[in-house]
Motif scaffolding. Structure first.
Motif, PDB file in Angstrom:
ATOM      1  N   THR A 191      -1.291  -1.075  -8.470  1.00 54.79           N
ATOM      2  CA  THR A 191      -1.082  -0.290  -7.388  1.00 54.79           C
ATOM      3  C   THR A 191      -2.276   0.209  -6.916  1.00 54.79           C
ATOM      4  O   THR A 191      -3.661  -0.024  -7.130  1.00 54.79           O
ATOM      5  CB  THR A 191      -0.212   0.951  -8.291  1.00 54.79           C
ATOM      6  OG1 THR A 191      -1.568   1.484  -9.700  1.00 54.79           O
ATOM      7  CG2 THR A 191       0.433   1.152  -9.070  1.00 54.79           C
ATOM      8  N   CYS A 192      -2.164   1.123  -6.031  1.00 54.65           N
ATOM      9  CA  CYS A 192      -3.267   1.337  -4.867  1.00 54.65           C
ATOM     10  C   CYS A 192      -4.178   2.697  -5.977  1.00 54.65           C
ATOM     11  O   CYS A 192      -3.557   3.408  -6.552  1.00 54.65           O
ATOM     12  CB  CYS A 192      -2.626   2.360  -3.673  1.00 54.65           C
ATOM     13  SG  CYS A 192      -3.765   2.803  -2.733  1.00 54.65           S
ATOM     14  N   ARG A 193      -5.675   2.134  -5.570  1.00 51.52           N
ATOM     15  CA  ARG A 193      -6.476   3.220  -6.261  1.00 51.52           C
ATOM     16  C   ARG A 193      -6.337   4.277  -5.913  1.00 51.52           C
ATOM     17  O   ARG A 193      -7.056   5.426  -6.362  1.00 51.52           O
ATOM     18  CB  ARG A 193      -7.325   2.478  -7.024  1.00 51.52           C
ATOM     19  CG  ARG A 193      -8.880   2.723  -5.803  1.00 51.52           C
ATOM     20  CD  ARG A 193      -9.599   1.929  -6.598  1.00 51.52           C
ATOM     21  NE  ARG A 193     -10.772   1.583  -5.206  1.00 51.52           N
ATOM     22  CZ  ARG A 193     -11.741   0.339  -4.723  1.00 51.52           C
ATOM     23  NH1 ARG A 193     -11.509  -0.364  -5.602  1.00 51.52           N
ATOM     24  NH2 ARG A 193     -11.743   0.493  -3.695  1.00 51.52           N
ATOM     25  N   VAL A 194      -5.941   4.873  -4.773  1.00 55.00           N
ATOM     26  CA  VAL A 194      -6.616   6.059  -3.554  1.00 55.00           C
ATOM     27  C   VAL A 194      -5.239   6.935  -4.120  1.00 55.00           C
ATOM     28  O   VAL A 194      -4.832   8.296  -4.484  1.00 55.00           O
ATOM     29  CB  VAL A 194      -6.726   5.550  -2.769  1.00 55.00           C
ATOM     30  CG1 VAL A 194      -6.512   7.145  -1.864  1.00 55.00           C
ATOM     31  CG2 VAL A 194      -8.245   5.376  -2.304  1.00 55.00           C
ATOM     32  N   CYS A 195      -3.666   6.215  -3.500  1.00 55.43           N
ATOM     33  CA  CYS A 195      -2.493   6.787  -3.606  1.00 55.43           C
ATOM     34  C   CYS A 195      -1.894   6.770  -5.068  1.00 55.43           C
ATOM     35  O   CYS A 195      -0.726   7.096  -5.396  1.00 55.43           O
ATOM     36  CB  CYS A 195      -2.293   6.726  -2.164  1.00 55.43           C
ATOM     37  SG  CYS A 195      -1.457   5.546  -1.931  1.00 55.43           S
ATOM     38  N   GLY A 196      -1.914   5.488  -5.281  1.00 56.81           N
ATOM     39  CA  GLY A 196      -1.459   5.012  -6.295  1.00 56.81           C
ATOM     40  C   GLY A 196       0.378   4.616  -5.848  1.00 56.81           C
ATOM     41  O   GLY A 196       0.897   4.226  -7.227  1.00 56.81           O
ATOM     42  N   TYR A 255      -2.119  -5.057   0.249  1.00 60.10           N
ATOM     43  CA  TYR A 255      -2.477  -3.988   0.908  1.00 60.10           C
ATOM     44  C   TYR A 255      -1.199  -3.122  -0.002  1.00 60.10           C
ATOM     45  O   TYR A 255      -0.464  -2.931  -0.659  1.00 60.10           O
ATOM     46  CB  TYR A 255      -1.953  -4.312   2.258  1.00 60.10           C
ATOM     47  CG  TYR A 255      -0.520  -4.327   2.761  1.00 60.10           C
ATOM     48  CD1 TYR A 255      -0.047  -5.842   2.436  1.00 60.10           C
ATOM     49  CD2 TYR A 255       0.395  -3.395   3.282  1.00 60.10           C
ATOM     50  CE1 TYR A 255       1.401  -5.737   2.984  1.00 60.10           C
ATOM     51  CE2 TYR A 255       1.718  -3.532   3.985  1.00 60.10           C
ATOM     52  CZ  TYR A 255       1.793  -4.870   3.390  1.00 60.10           C
ATOM     53  OH  TYR A 255       3.759  -4.685   4.385  1.00 60.10           O
ATOM     54  N   CYS A 256      -2.029  -1.502   0.711  1.00 66.15           N
ATOM     55  CA  CYS A 256      -0.615  -0.829   0.401  1.00 66.15           C
ATOM     56  C   CYS A 256       0.215   0.203   1.203  1.00 66.15           C
ATOM     57  O   CYS A 256      -0.399  -0.186   2.586  1.00 66.15           O
ATOM     58  CB  CYS A 256      -1.634   0.552  -0.475  1.00 66.15           C
ATOM     59  SG  CYS A 256      -1.054   2.285  -0.476  1.00 66.15           S
ATOM     60  N   PRO A 257       0.974   0.050   1.897  1.00 71.00           N
ATOM     61  CA  PRO A 257       2.360   0.318   2.204  1.00 71.00           C
ATOM     62  C   PRO A 257       2.646   1.549   2.215  1.00 71.00           C
ATOM     63  O   PRO A 257       2.475   2.075   3.256  1.00 71.00           O
ATOM     64  CB  PRO A 257       3.535  -0.279   1.525  1.00 71.00           C
ATOM     65  CG  PRO A 257       3.045  -0.170   0.199  1.00 71.00           C
ATOM     66  CD  PRO A 257       1.834  -0.530  -0.564  1.00 71.00           C
ATOM     67  N   ALA A 258       1.950   2.535   2.225  1.00 72.77           N
ATOM     68  CA  ALA A 258       1.809   3.914   1.942  1.00 72.77           C
ATOM     69  C   ALA A 258       0.588   4.123   2.906  1.00 72.77           C
ATOM     70  O   ALA A 258       0.178   5.626   3.819  1.00 72.77           O
ATOM     71  CB  ALA A 258       1.201   4.898   0.497  1.00 72.77           C
ATOM     72  N   CYS A 259      -0.778   3.837   1.800  1.00 74.28           N
ATOM     73  CA  CYS A 259      -2.120   4.453   3.009  1.00 74.28           C
ATOM     74  C   CYS A 259      -2.711   3.418   3.789  1.00 74.28           C
ATOM     75  O   CYS A 259      -4.170   3.725   3.905  1.00 74.28           O
ATOM     76  CB  CYS A 259      -3.536   5.251   2.224  1.00 74.28           C
ATOM     77  SG  CYS A 259      -4.557   4.128   0.660  1.00 74.28           S
ATOM     78  N   TYR A 260      -1.811   2.018   3.941  1.00 73.28           N
ATOM     79  CA  TYR A 260      -2.474   0.669   4.182  1.00 73.28           C
ATOM     80  C   TYR A 260      -4.146   0.353   4.235  1.00 73.28           C
ATOM     81  O   TYR A 260      -4.672  -0.423   4.693  1.00 73.28           O
ATOM     82  CB  TYR A 260      -2.676   0.968   6.329  1.00 73.28           C
ATOM     83  CG  TYR A 260      -1.634   0.857   6.418  1.00 73.28           C
ATOM     84  CD1 TYR A 260      -0.258   0.296   6.030  1.00 73.28           C
ATOM     85  CD2 TYR A 260      -0.666   2.666   6.418  1.00 73.28           C
ATOM     86  CE1 TYR A 260       0.662   0.610   6.598  1.00 73.28           C
ATOM     87  CE2 TYR A 260       0.407   3.320   7.253  1.00 73.28           C
ATOM     88  CZ  TYR A 260       1.623   1.683   7.255  1.00 73.28           C
ATOM     89  OH  TYR A 260       2.494   2.146   6.905  1.00 73.28           O
TER      90      TYR A 260
HETATM   91 ZN   LIG Z   1      -2.426   3.737  -0.906  1.00 72.38          ZN
END
Ligand SMILES: [Zn+2]
Length: 184
Positions: A159-164, A143-148
């Protein structure tokens, strides 16, 4: 296994508690024997589970009577399992025979082949833990710890493909229970 079987009572061996069996998830009457408790390590999670179920009256602990232990002994010799049975195995089987004689419909919960074999020879039903629909799985989530956002664990990028943001992994133990009770 079909939907909502109506077992009258379940008899639990030590392996059930060790494998993560949780009596409070099951609505059926549950029995065990004193020797099962002696097999569990005091203060361990299986031991605590056992004690809580006992104190909450979800679990009834009963020692089998001598005559049924003898009957198990005979049956075990007959099917060639005599030497493989532990005292606890004998107790479990003897209690099942006893309850059956009293008009109950006991189902032994055990993954032990010798127990299953003897139970079968005496016309006692048994199920393994997986049949009951209880399994413990390690569930890995990415999971992405920034945007979940969640990603499948097979996701290749770090890395998260939405927010990196760099993704994190989390491993949790998940109980899967059937009959409409979700472990999540
Ligand atoms: Zn993210």
């Amino acid at each position: 296994m079909g939907n909502s079987p109506h077992w009258q009572l379940l008899i639990l061996d030590a392996s059930a508690f060790i494998m993560g069996y949780e009596p409070s998830n099951i609505k059926t009457k549950q029995f065990s024997v004193p020797s099962v408790l002696r097999e569990l390590i005091p203060e361990s999670t299986p031991w605590i589970r056992f004690m809580i179920a006992l104190e909450g009256c979800l679990l009834q602990v009963q020692a089998p009577t001598e005559s049924y232990l003898k009957e198990v002994e005979k049956a075990s010799v007959k099917v060639g399992e005599g030497k493989k049975l532990s005292d606890t195995d004998r107790d479990i089987l003897a209690l099942a025979l006893e309850l059956k004689d009293r008009g109950k419909e006991p189902v032994i919960v055990s993954d032990d082949y010798s127990i299953q074999n003897i139970a079968e020879s005496k016309g006692i039903r048994y199920i393994s833990l997986s049949t009951l629909g209880i399994r413990y799985l390690l569930k890995r989530t990415l999971y992405c710890p920034a945007c979940y956002r969640r990603y499948p664990s097979s996701y290749i990028s770090e890395t998260c493909r939405v927010c990196g943001t760099k993704l994190r992994r989390r491993t949790t133990r998940k109980t899967l229970a059937t009959r409409g009770e979700k472990g999540e």
